[in-house]
Design a protein around this motif. Structure first.
Motif, PDB file in Angstrom:
ATOM      1  N   GLY A   1       0.812  -1.213   0.000  1.00 19.42           N
ATOM      2  CA  GLY A   1       0.000   0.000   0.000  1.00 19.42           C
ATOM      3  C   GLY A   1       0.844   1.261   0.000  1.00 19.42           C
ATOM      4  N   ASP A   2       1.919   1.252   0.781  1.00 24.00           N
ATOM      5  CA  ASP A   2       2.818   2.406   0.844  1.00 24.00           C
ATOM      6  C   ASP A   2       3.501   2.633  -0.495  1.00 24.00           C
ATOM      7  OD1 ASP A   2       4.034   4.548   2.005  1.00 24.00           O
ATOM      8  OD2 ASP A   2       5.393   3.397   3.286  1.00 24.00           O
ATOM      9  N   ARG A   3       3.924   1.538  -1.126  1.00 27.24           N
ATOM     10  CA  ARG A   3       4.581   1.666  -2.443  1.00 27.24           C
ATOM     11  C   ARG A   3       3.623   2.243  -3.481  1.00 27.24           C
ATOM     12  NH1 ARG A   3       6.305  -3.641  -1.502  1.00 27.24           N
ATOM     13  NH2 ARG A   3       5.149  -4.410  -3.317  1.00 27.24           N
ATOM     14  N   ILE A   4       2.378   1.784  -3.463  1.00 23.44           N
ATOM     15  CA  ILE A   4       1.386   2.263  -4.431  1.00 23.44           C
ATOM     16  C   ILE A   4       1.122   3.753  -4.226  1.00 23.44           C
ATOM     17  CG2 ILE A   4      -1.053   2.144  -5.079  1.00 23.44           C
ATOM     18  CD1 ILE A   4       0.595  -0.090  -6.255  1.00 23.44           C
ATOM     19  N   LEU A   5       0.937   4.168  -2.967  1.00 17.02           N
ATOM     20  CA  LEU A   5       0.653   5.582  -2.684  1.00 17.02           C
ATOM     21  C   LEU A   5       1.804   6.463  -3.131  1.00 17.02           C
ATOM     22  CD1 LEU A   5      -1.015   7.855  -1.473  1.00 17.02           C
ATOM     23  CD2 LEU A   5      -0.094   7.252   0.789  1.00 17.02           C
ATOM     24  N   ARG A   6       3.025   6.091  -2.791  1.00 13.49           N
ATOM     25  CA  ARG A   6       4.183   6.900  -3.168  1.00 13.49           C
ATOM     26  C   ARG A   6       4.364   6.937  -4.689  1.00 13.49           C
ATOM     27  NH1 ARG A   6       8.401   7.677   0.878  1.00 13.49           N
ATOM     28  NH2 ARG A   6       7.385   7.542   2.905  1.00 13.49           N
ATOM     29  N   ARG A   7       4.124   5.808  -5.322  1.00 10.11           N
ATOM     30  CA  ARG A   7       4.255   5.777  -6.774  1.00 10.11           C
ATOM     31  C   ARG A   7       3.186   6.647  -7.428  1.00 10.11           C
ATOM     32  NH1 ARG A   7       8.186   5.262 -10.388  1.00 10.11           N
ATOM     33  NH2 ARG A   7       7.195   5.165 -12.414  1.00 10.11           N
ATOM     34  N   LEU A   8       1.976   6.617  -6.880  1.00 12.01           N
ATOM     35  CA  LEU A   8       0.890   7.424  -7.420  1.00 12.01           C
ATOM     36  C   LEU A   8       1.215   8.915  -7.303  1.00 12.01           C
ATOM     37  CD1 LEU A   8      -1.988   7.413  -8.601  1.00 12.01           C
ATOM     38  CD2 LEU A   8      -2.851   7.495  -6.250  1.00 12.01           C
ATOM     39  N   VAL A   9       1.721   9.322  -6.152  1.00 13.18           N
ATOM     40  CA  VAL A   9       2.094  10.729  -5.956  1.00 13.18           C
ATOM     41  C   VAL A   9       3.163  11.139  -6.962  1.00 13.18           C
ATOM     42  CG1 VAL A   9       3.213  12.333  -4.350  1.00 13.18           C
ATOM     43  CG2 VAL A   9       1.450  10.771  -3.514  1.00 13.18           C
TER      44      VAL A   9
ATOM     45  N   PRO B   1       4.253  15.728 -10.380  1.00 15.75           N
ATOM     46  CA  PRO B   1       5.232  16.505 -11.142  1.00 15.75           C
ATOM     47  C   PRO B   1       4.843  16.822 -12.586  1.00 15.75           C
ATOM     48  CG  PRO B   1       6.241  14.578 -10.072  1.00 15.75           C
ATOM     49  CD  PRO B   1       4.770  14.387 -10.065  1.00 15.75           C
ATOM     50  N   TYR B   2       3.693  16.323 -13.042  1.00 13.04           N
ATOM     51  CA  TYR B   2       3.330  16.449 -14.452  1.00 13.04           C
ATOM     52  C   TYR B   2       2.098  17.336 -14.616  1.00 13.04           C
ATOM     53  CZ  TYR B   2       6.503  12.505 -14.661  1.00 13.04           C
ATOM     54  OH  TYR B   2       7.602  11.689 -14.527  1.00 13.04           O
TER      55      TYR B   2
ATOM     56  N   VAL C   1       2.657  21.726 -10.094  1.00 13.48           N
ATOM     57  CA  VAL C   1       1.328  21.845  -9.487  1.00 13.48           C
ATOM     58  C   VAL C   1       0.842  23.292  -9.474  1.00 13.48           C
ATOM     59  CG1 VAL C   1       0.039  21.626  -7.334  1.00 13.48           C
ATOM     60  CG2 VAL C   1       1.508  19.777  -8.081  1.00 13.48           C
ATOM     61  N   GLN C   2       1.686  24.219  -9.064  1.00 14.62           N
ATOM     62  CA  GLN C   2       1.261  25.605  -8.905  1.00 14.62           C
ATOM     63  C   GLN C   2       0.731  26.188 -10.204  1.00 14.62           C
ATOM     64  OE1 GLN C   2       3.514  28.622  -6.473  1.00 14.62           O
ATOM     65  NE2 GLN C   2       3.834  29.545  -8.486  1.00 14.62           N
ATOM     66  N   GLU C   3       1.378  25.866 -11.301  1.00 18.18           N
ATOM     67  CA  GLU C   3       0.977  26.410 -12.600  1.00 18.18           C
ATOM     68  C   GLU C   3      -0.453  26.020 -12.959  1.00 18.18           C
ATOM     69  OE1 GLU C   3       1.902  28.610 -16.152  1.00 18.18           O
ATOM     70  OE2 GLU C   3       2.703  28.519 -14.125  1.00 18.18           O
TER      71      GLU C   3
ATOM     72  N   ASP D   1       9.339  30.060 -19.223  1.00 18.00           N
ATOM     73  CA  ASP D   1      10.120  28.949 -18.683  1.00 18.00           C
ATOM     74  C   ASP D   1       9.913  27.714 -19.546  1.00 18.00           C
ATOM     75  OD1 ASP D   1      11.299  26.938 -17.232  1.00 18.00           O
ATOM     76  OD2 ASP D   1       9.863  26.995 -15.578  1.00 18.00           O
ATOM     77  N   PRO D   2      10.958  27.205 -20.195  1.00 21.19           N
ATOM     78  CA  PRO D   2      10.817  25.990 -21.006  1.00 21.19           C
ATOM     79  C   PRO D   2      11.002  24.701 -20.208  1.00 21.19           C
ATOM     80  CG  PRO D   2      13.018  26.887 -21.295  1.00 21.19           C
ATOM     81  CD  PRO D   2      12.296  27.807 -20.339  1.00 21.19           C
ATOM     82  N   GLY D   3      11.209  24.828 -18.894  1.00 26.45           N
ATOM     83  CA  GLY D   3      11.494  23.653 -18.073  1.00 26.45           C
ATOM     84  C   GLY D   3      10.254  23.043 -17.450  1.00 26.45           C
ATOM     85  N   GLY D   4      10.462  22.180 -16.454  1.00 32.12           N
ATOM     86  CA  GLY D   4       9.357  21.483 -15.796  1.00 32.12           C
ATOM     87  C   GLY D   4       9.573  21.390 -14.301  1.00 32.12           C
ATOM     88  N   CYS D   5       9.088  20.303 -13.711  1.00 33.32           N
ATOM     89  CA  CYS D   5       9.168  20.086 -12.261  1.00 33.32           C
ATOM     90  C   CYS D   5      10.612  20.164 -11.784  1.00 33.32           C
ATOM     91  CB  CYS D   5       8.578  18.717 -11.928  1.00 33.32           C
ATOM     92  SG  CYS D   5       8.725  18.257 -10.189  1.00 33.32           S
TER      93      CYS D   5
END
Length: 408
Positions: free
Chosen positions: A111-119, A124-125, A179-181, A205-209
């Motif tokens: 469960g912890d792995r799934i939650l962290r992977r989901l976040v 970041p996208y 996220v903020q954008e 800004d041409p960059g990302g997270c």
């Protein structure tokens, strides 16, 4: 503090740095006095001094990973302890090493792995966050009130209706992030208006997270990919004369100024990362009281509480400057609102440690005097969303609150 690390670790650069950090600790306990999790839980192993003992035991092979993991997970990495430490222990870097040892030694629960992977797979996208936010807007009528408050962006910022009074020729890029954008686009619009009014020339800004989320969740290679992608995107701008990378989220700014250290081992990206890190500025560092004096602002009579994020105070050392800046701008700031530290947001912390995060938020809102003020202003998107979910008082980025008072 004495150490007996294995020879393999003592021959490794990270091991050597960890040993120096552990040996610098003198057991004084000043760190515990300012540690939010120690203040709430009262356990030695949930304060910096106890965590240093745990990391020492992990590196020496004396402490079981499963017994150390919960206590290291509960650390907010607020870095208040570093400012209180008379010996200058680089606690955050040491914690990073301890967490890396744990992640490599033992898998988390399913469960912890799934939650962290989901976040890590969503936050970041921008496009994925945008889709999630759109779904949230559709479901807004049935969502709890705290979730609806997180989805609102607040008052809009009108574009400039006149030519800026001056052109300083200062070339800058306004960092977009992730996220903020999407969730609070008004923040960067406000920053753009402020800086344009002051004569700054801004470019997209041409960059990302920034990679902070992956880094804090011990997905180090993933974090480095984000960092290298930003270096690649920004380096042509640096070569063409870009002077400043302006960041409106203090958490992202703290991550960006650390690029030089995190990429120091990389012969291709390390030198470029050092240059980029040296040009990163939180928005508050780009404006001073003399700039404010020329804006023609009238005093704001509302009672305002300033929440200074840990990253602004402890990583960037700009908290006091922001407070002085807002007072110069005529804000009626409530005194003593930062006597208790972290609000409990801490990147993904509020998702992974919700109980403790909510307890810290309640303490913080009480210290901010949420029952007695008209507005809370902050300097970090994560803190803004987290605080807004716990109070009916409007929570804004300070740049929005200030830009709304600019002459049209």
């Amino acid at each position: 503090m004495q150490t007996s690390l294995p020879e393999t670790l003592r021959a490794d650069l990270h091991g050597q740095a960890a040993e120096r950090a552990i040996r610098a600790c003198v057991h004084c306990g000043f760190c515990n006095a300012v540690c939010p999790t120690y203040q709430v839980l009262g356990e030695e192993t949930d304060g910096p001094r106890g965590r240093i003992y745990l990391i020492k035991g992990l590196l020496e092979g004396r402490i079981d990973v499963s017994s150390a993991r919960p206590h290291l997970d509960r650390c907010l990495t607020c870095r208040a302890c570093e400012r209180a430490c008379p010996s200058g222990v680089p606690y955050a870097n040491l914690l990073e090493t301890g967490r890396a040892v744990i992640e490599s030694a033992q898998s988390r629960s399913f469960g912890d792995r799934i939650l962290r992977r989901l976040v890590r797979s969503v936050v970041p996208y921008r496009q994925r966050v945008r889709a999630l936010a759109a779904l949230g807007q559709l479901m807004a009528p049935v969502l709890p009130s705290r979730a609806r408050r997180m989805l609102r962006d607040g008052p809009g910022i009108a574009p400039l209706s006149r030519v800026p009074p001056k052109d300083t020729g200062h070339r800058a890029m306004l960092f977009s992030g992730c996220v903020q954008e999407v969730i609070r686009p008004g923040i960067n619009r406000a920053a753009s208006r402020l800086l344009s009014t002051l004569g700054w020339r801004l470019q997209p800004d041409p960059g990302g997270c920034c990679g902070a989320l992956s880094h804090h969740l011990s997905a180090h290679e993933e974090a480095l990919r984000f960092m290298r992608a930003n270096v690649d995107a920004w380096w042509p701008l640096i070569e063409s004369g870009l002077e400043t990378i302006v960041v409106t989220a203090s958490g992202c700014a703290a991550a960006l100024v650390d690029y030089g250290r995190l990429l120091a081992f990389d012969p291709e990206y390390g030198p470029k990362a050092q240059v980029i890190a040296s040009r990163v500025r939180d928005l508050s560092a780009c404006i001073d009281a003399r700039d404010i004096a020329g804006l023609g602002l009238v005093p704001d009579t509302r009672a305002v509480a300033l929440h200074r994020p840990c990253t602004l105070d402890h990583s960037l050392n700009q908290g006091g400057h922001l407070e002085a800046l807002l007072r110069a701008a005529g804000f009626n700031l409530r005194p003593g609102s930062n006597d208790i530290g972290c609000c409990g947001s801490a990147g993904s912390y509020s998702l992974l440690e919700p109980g403790l995060a909510q307890a810290l938020r309640r303490r913080k809102l009480a210290t901010l005097g949420a029952a007695e003020v008209d507005l809370i202003v902050t300097a970090n998107i994560g803190c803004q969303l987290h605080l807004a979910a716990g109070t009916r008082v409007p929570v804004q980025h300070w740049a929005q609150a200030l830009a709304l008072r600019l002459p049209s």
